[in-house]
Design an enzyme around this catalytic site. Structure first.
Site, mmCIF file in Angstrom:
data_model
loop_
_atom_site.group_PDB
_atom_site.id
_atom_site.type_symbol
_atom_site.label_atom_id
_atom_site.label_comp_id
_atom_site.label_asym_id
_atom_site.label_seq_id
_atom_site.Cartn_x
_atom_site.Cartn_y
_atom_site.Cartn_z
ATOM 1 N N ASP A 91 -12.010 21.526 -14.963
ATOM 2 C CA ASP A 91 -11.265 21.852 -13.745
ATOM 3 C C ASP A 91 -9.760 21.650 -13.914
ATOM 4 O O ASP A 91 -9.054 21.255 -12.986
ATOM 5 C CB ASP A 91 -11.772 21.008 -12.557
ATOM 6 C CG ASP A 91 -13.244 21.230 -12.282
ATOM 7 O OD1 ASP A 91 -13.717 22.361 -12.444
ATOM 8 O OD2 ASP A 91 -13.943 20.253 -11.917
ATOM 9 N N GLY B 156 -26.696 31.007 -5.745
ATOM 10 C CA GLY B 156 -25.923 32.234 -5.887
ATOM 11 C C GLY B 156 -25.284 32.747 -4.620
ATOM 12 O O GLY B 156 -25.095 33.959 -4.483
ATOM 13 N N SER B 157 -24.883 31.863 -3.702
ATOM 14 C CA SER B 157 -24.242 32.368 -2.480
ATOM 15 C C SER B 157 -22.881 32.994 -2.804
ATOM 16 O O SER B 157 -22.505 34.006 -2.209
ATOM 17 C CB SER B 157 -24.101 31.264 -1.434
ATOM 18 O OG SER B 157 -23.158 30.283 -1.825
ATOM 19 N N HIS C 169 -13.998 25.910 -7.612
ATOM 20 C CA HIS C 169 -14.271 24.470 -7.519
ATOM 21 C C HIS C 169 -14.077 24.011 -6.076
ATOM 22 O O HIS C 169 -13.094 24.412 -5.431
ATOM 23 C CB HIS C 169 -13.326 23.706 -8.444
ATOM 24 C CG HIS C 169 -13.536 22.227 -8.404
ATOM 25 N ND1 HIS C 169 -14.615 21.618 -9.017
ATOM 26 C CD2 HIS C 169 -12.816 21.234 -7.826
ATOM 27 C CE1 HIS C 169 -14.551 20.308 -8.809
ATOM 28 N NE2 HIS C 169 -13.465 20.053 -8.089
ATOM 29 N N ASN D 65 -13.324 30.230 -12.553
ATOM 30 C CA ASN D 65 -14.298 29.357 -11.898
ATOM 31 C C ASN D 65 -13.808 29.030 -10.497
ATOM 32 O O ASN D 65 -12.612 29.093 -10.209
ATOM 33 C CB ASN D 65 -14.445 28.062 -12.715
ATOM 34 C CG ASN D 65 -15.445 27.090 -12.097
ATOM 35 O OD1 ASN D 65 -16.528 27.487 -11.679
ATOM 36 N ND2 ASN D 65 -15.083 25.813 -12.050
ATOM 37 N N MET E 283 -23.284 25.368 -13.657
ATOM 38 C CA MET E 283 -23.166 23.920 -13.797
ATOM 39 C C MET E 283 -23.328 23.481 -15.245
ATOM 40 O O MET E 283 -24.163 22.637 -15.572
ATOM 41 C CB MET E 283 -24.180 23.218 -12.888
ATOM 42 C CG MET E 283 -24.075 23.593 -11.434
ATOM 43 S SD MET E 283 -22.447 23.213 -10.735
ATOM 44 C CE MET E 283 -22.491 21.436 -10.736
ATOM 45 N N ARG E 284 -22.530 24.066 -16.107
ATOM 46 C CA ARG E 284 -22.516 23.676 -17.514
ATOM 47 C C ARG E 284 -21.066 23.486 -17.964
ATOM 48 O O ARG E 284 -20.203 24.291 -17.624
ATOM 49 C CB ARG E 284 -23.164 24.741 -18.396
ATOM 50 C CG ARG E 284 -24.653 24.909 -18.217
ATOM 51 C CD ARG E 284 -25.442 23.777 -18.826
ATOM 52 N NE ARG E 284 -25.248 23.693 -20.281
ATOM 53 C CZ ARG E 284 -25.772 22.734 -21.029
ATOM 54 N NH1 ARG E 284 -26.479 21.759 -20.478
ATOM 55 N NH2 ARG E 284 -25.568 22.719 -22.336
ATOM 56 N N ILE E 285 -20.837 22.421 -18.708
ATOM 57 C CA ILE E 285 -19.545 22.229 -19.348
ATOM 58 C C ILE E 285 -19.656 22.801 -20.751
ATOM 59 O O ILE E 285 -20.442 22.324 -21.571
ATOM 60 C CB ILE E 285 -19.150 20.739 -19.399
ATOM 61 C CG1 ILE E 285 -19.004 20.187 -17.976
ATOM 62 C CG2 ILE E 285 -17.853 20.553 -20.176
ATOM 63 C CD1 ILE E 285 -18.744 18.697 -17.919
ATOM 64 N N GLU F 154 -14.888 29.364 0.451
ATOM 65 C CA GLU F 154 -15.216 29.855 -0.894
ATOM 66 C C GLU F 154 -15.604 31.327 -0.833
ATOM 67 O O GLU F 154 -15.215 32.126 -1.697
ATOM 68 C CB GLU F 154 -16.361 29.051 -1.504
ATOM 69 C CG GLU F 154 -16.005 27.633 -1.898
ATOM 70 C CD GLU F 154 -17.168 26.927 -2.579
ATOM 71 O OE1 GLU F 154 -17.922 27.600 -3.310
ATOM 72 O OE2 GLU F 154 -17.325 25.708 -2.386
#
Length: 212
Positions: A147, A14-15, A111, A109, A92-94, A176
């Site tokens: 993505d 969670g950064s 990336h 999102n 980290m879920r599609i 980021e």
């Protein structure tokens, strides 16, 4: 000023969530984080939310027999919160097409590459293997394709001689943490919008660009 209600989805440390929390405390911030959901019970991001007094829950994907069951349960949880915007921060879920279409135009999102280059996993190693000289990160709208959504903003960093994937990952992560709050602010304030599958910023096609 009425602030946009943000729900953040996480899977890990969670950064990026922390940078969004920190930015939300600024007086001119256009959003408030009203809920955090993790699909992994061990995610440290849940502790970050607790420390910030933000309601947080875990919906463990391993407890569901298939993707569609998890998607339906997550959608129910999201709908209970009624967010204006759903923000993936290391989620980290599609998700399935039905889930994505339910919230399309309301999910973003981040990336770790300059999309459309290097979608998917292991982006830093792949960038080094490809011999590119510029790398970075991208904030984009979430669509059914992995993505593939319209770009909201990008930040670039140079690839230096002798870089390892870890070196590059650390340098990109710094960007980021600059880019994501700026893009969430732009969307929450209405400056950035999805129009006919393209991002418009301040009434013109295009997105944010930050230099590393």
């Amino acid at each position: 000023m009425t602030k946009a209600r943000i729900l953040v989805l996480i899977s890990g440390g969670g950064s990026n969530l922390q940078t969004l929390i920190d930015a939300s405390r600024q007086p001119d911030c256009a959003y408030e984080i009203v809920h955090v959901i993790s699909n992994r019970p061990e995610a440290y991001g849940l502790s970050r939310a607790e420390q910030a007094h933000i309601p947080a829950r875990c919906l463990d994907h391993k407890a569901f027999k298939d993707r569609s069951s998890f998607d339906a349960a997550l959608a129910q949880m999201i709908d209970e919160v009624r967010p204006d915007l759903i923000v993936y921060a290391g989620f980290m879920r599609i998700m399935g097409a039905d889930f994505v279409s339910r919230y399309e135009g309301r999910m973003i999102n981040i990336h770790p590459s300059l999309l459309p280059n290097f979608p998917g996993l292991h982006t830093h190693a792949r960038a080094l293997e490809a011999g590119v000289t510029i790398h970075g990160c991208t904030v984009h709208w979430v669509t059914a394709g992995v993505d593939e959504g319209a770009i909201i903003g990008q930040a670039a960093v140079p690839i230096l001689p002798g870089d390892t994937p870890d070196d590059l990952a650390a340098r990109v992560l710094v960007q980021e943490h600059r880019l994501y709050p700026a893009c969430v602010q732009a969307v929450a304030s209405g400056r950035a919008k999805l129009v006919d599958c393209r991002t418009w910023l301040d009434g013109r096609p295009g997105g944010l660009a930050l230099l590393g």
